[in-house]
Structure formats: structure tokens, C-alpha cells
Design a protein around this motif. Sequence first.
Motif, PDB file in Angstrom:
ATOM      1  N   ARG A 116     -10.334 -15.203   3.464  1.00  0.00           N
ATOM      2  CA  ARG A 116     -10.968 -13.892   3.670  1.00  0.00           C
ATOM      3  C   ARG A 116     -11.452 -13.734   5.105  1.00  0.00           C
ATOM      4  NH1 ARG A 116     -15.207 -12.474  -0.899  1.00  0.00           N
ATOM      5  NH2 ARG A 116     -16.080 -11.607   0.985  1.00  0.00           N
ATOM      6  N   PHE A 119      -8.536 -13.202   7.369  1.00  0.00           N
ATOM      7  CA  PHE A 119      -8.025 -11.845   7.162  1.00  0.00           C
ATOM      8  C   PHE A 119      -8.833 -10.832   7.974  1.00  0.00           C
ATOM      9  CE2 PHE A 119      -7.795  -7.802   4.866  1.00  0.00           C
ATOM     10  CZ  PHE A 119      -6.415  -7.637   4.774  1.00  0.00           C
ATOM     11  N   THR A 120     -10.154 -10.993   8.017  1.00  0.00           N
ATOM     12  CA  THR A 120     -10.989 -10.037   8.758  1.00  0.00           C
ATOM     13  C   THR A 120     -10.783 -10.145  10.259  1.00  0.00           C
ATOM     14  OG1 THR A 120     -12.903 -11.524   8.864  1.00  0.00           O
ATOM     15  CG2 THR A 120     -12.775 -10.013   6.967  1.00  0.00           C
ATOM     16  N   GLN A 127      -4.339  -5.699   8.655  1.00  0.00           N
ATOM     17  CA  GLN A 127      -5.139  -5.688   7.434  1.00  0.00           C
ATOM     18  C   GLN A 127      -4.691  -4.568   6.500  1.00  0.00           C
ATOM     19  OE1 GLN A 127      -9.406  -5.779   7.964  1.00  0.00           O
ATOM     20  NE2 GLN A 127      -9.219  -7.059   9.786  1.00  0.00           N
ATOM     21  N   GLN A 128      -4.424  -3.382   7.082  1.00  0.00           N
ATOM     22  CA  GLN A 128      -4.005  -2.252   6.253  1.00  0.00           C
ATOM     23  C   GLN A 128      -2.707  -2.555   5.516  1.00  0.00           C
ATOM     24  OE1 GLN A 128      -3.836   0.739   9.316  1.00  0.00           O
ATOM     25  NE2 GLN A 128      -5.690   1.740   8.574  1.00  0.00           N
ATOM     26  N   ALA A 131      -3.171  -5.325   2.880  1.00  0.00           N
ATOM     27  CA  ALA A 131      -3.961  -4.829   1.748  1.00  0.00           C
ATOM     28  C   ALA A 131      -3.105  -3.945   0.836  1.00  0.00           C
ATOM     29  CB  ALA A 131      -5.171  -4.058   2.254  1.00  0.00           C
ATOM     30  N   LEU A 132      -2.263  -3.124   1.426  1.00  0.00           N
ATOM     31  CA  LEU A 132      -1.384  -2.274   0.608  1.00  0.00           C
ATOM     32  C   LEU A 132      -0.341  -3.113  -0.131  1.00  0.00           C
ATOM     33  CD1 LEU A 132      -0.888   0.784   2.984  1.00  0.00           C
ATOM     34  CD2 LEU A 132      -2.183   0.723   0.843  1.00  0.00           C
ATOM     35  N   ILE A 134      -0.735  -6.073  -1.336  1.00  0.00           N
ATOM     36  CA  ILE A 134      -1.312  -6.826  -2.456  1.00  0.00           C
ATOM     37  C   ILE A 134      -2.000  -5.905  -3.458  1.00  0.00           C
ATOM     38  CG2 ILE A 134      -1.572  -8.956  -1.150  1.00  0.00           C
ATOM     39  CD1 ILE A 134      -4.596  -8.328  -0.973  1.00  0.00           C
ATOM     40  N   HIS A 135      -1.832  -4.612  -3.286  1.00  0.00           N
ATOM     41  CA  HIS A 135      -2.450  -3.648  -4.198  1.00  0.00           C
ATOM     42  C   HIS A 135      -2.009  -3.914  -5.633  1.00  0.00           C
ATOM     43  CE1 HIS A 135      -3.283   0.265  -6.073  1.00  0.00           C
ATOM     44  NE2 HIS A 135      -4.226   0.357  -5.157  1.00  0.00           N
ATOM     45  N   ARG A 159       5.507  -7.499   7.594  1.00  0.00           N
ATOM     46  CA  ARG A 159       4.834  -8.393   6.648  1.00  0.00           C
ATOM     47  C   ARG A 159       4.966  -9.846   7.103  1.00  0.00           C
ATOM     48  NH1 ARG A 159       7.218 -11.569   2.989  1.00  0.00           N
ATOM     49  NH2 ARG A 159       5.999 -12.286   1.246  1.00  0.00           N
TER      50      ARG A 159
END
Length: 197
Positions: A116, A119-120, A127-128, A131-132, A134-135, A159
Motif C-alpha cells: 500500500r 502504491f501511494t 495509481q488511477q 486502481a481501475l 483491480i476494480h 499496466r
Amino acid sequence: MTRAGSGDEQAWDALVERYAPLIWSICRRYRLSGADAADAGQGVWLQLVDQLGNLRDPAALAGWLATATQRECLRVLHAQRPPTATSVTGTGSIADQHTEIAEQELPRAERHTALREAFTRLPPRCQQLLALLIHDPPLPYAQISATLGIPACGIGPLRSRYLYKLRSDPVITALIGSEAAPGRDGLDGQAVVRDGR
């Protein structure tokens, strides 16, 4: 730890953000209800406030929190069920079993926290996209393409590039190097981003 012990609210918030998943994961292993887990977690944080000045080695904090959480979980469970002759005699084996569970959970929670944090540190665009990807439920590439304004055929290469950046984070690199099987627990990206869309 030093800043949090001196009353720095941001430092305290950073400690809570980093280690809350560890505490919650141990509470879940003890099968505490949401209210009981919150009670146990609150007890752990209150103990940490009292003991923060006595903890010298930041590397020992995760272990200290795991042990304190175990004790709090046992306290909560014990308060729910008054001791009987059978429960008192079996306490040693129960405590040993819970210690073993916490020892297994600690590395997993530390890996999760490191992932985490890494990732930040990625750029917002990375990140965008991740995040999409792994939605849950999974989004089709066409929807991701429309959301981010990138061609669908470019999502796969981006990716790969972004996961490489994530793996290249120093904390993740150190974790991968210390793992017996480097691809476990999502560090290879397979649990971070699903394939096959």
C-alpha cells in the motif's frame, strides 16, 4: 515513533494508518465481531500511547502491536465467556494456537502495508490505472479507456510498465528479495491486477 511519542498528531496518524491493517487482521483471526474488534483495537492503541516512549526500536513495533492485539483479543473473548474448569485447563493450547496465527499473520500484514505504501508513491496516473484494473467487479478495457482517455490497446503495456515501477520501489524490492517464493501474496502483480480482460 519519536514524533508520535512527542505528541505529533500527523506522526500518530501515520502509525495508525500503517499498522491498523495488522491489528484488524489479527482481530479477524480471533473471529471477533466488528464491535469487539473495535474494542480490542482501541485497547491496543491506548496501550501504545502509554508505551510509545519505552519502545526504542521502530522495527520491533509491529511485533509489539501483534502481541498486544493478541492479548486484547483474548481479553475480549475471556470477558464474553466466563472461565470454566475446562476452559482454564485448555488455555495454554489456545494461547499457543493464537500466537502461531499471529506470527503467520504479521508478515502478511507487513507485506500488505508495504505494498500500500509503495502504491501511494506511484504517480497519480499509475495509481488511477492500477486502481481501475483491480476494480471489483472487473471493468472492461473499453470503460477504463473511456475513463482515463487512453486507447484500450495501450492499457496492457501501461499496466506492465506501472507494475514494473511498483516492483522497483525499494521497499517492494527488499520484500521480494526476502521472500522464499518471490511471487507470493501479490508482489508479482497477479493479485494486484487481474489478467484476462
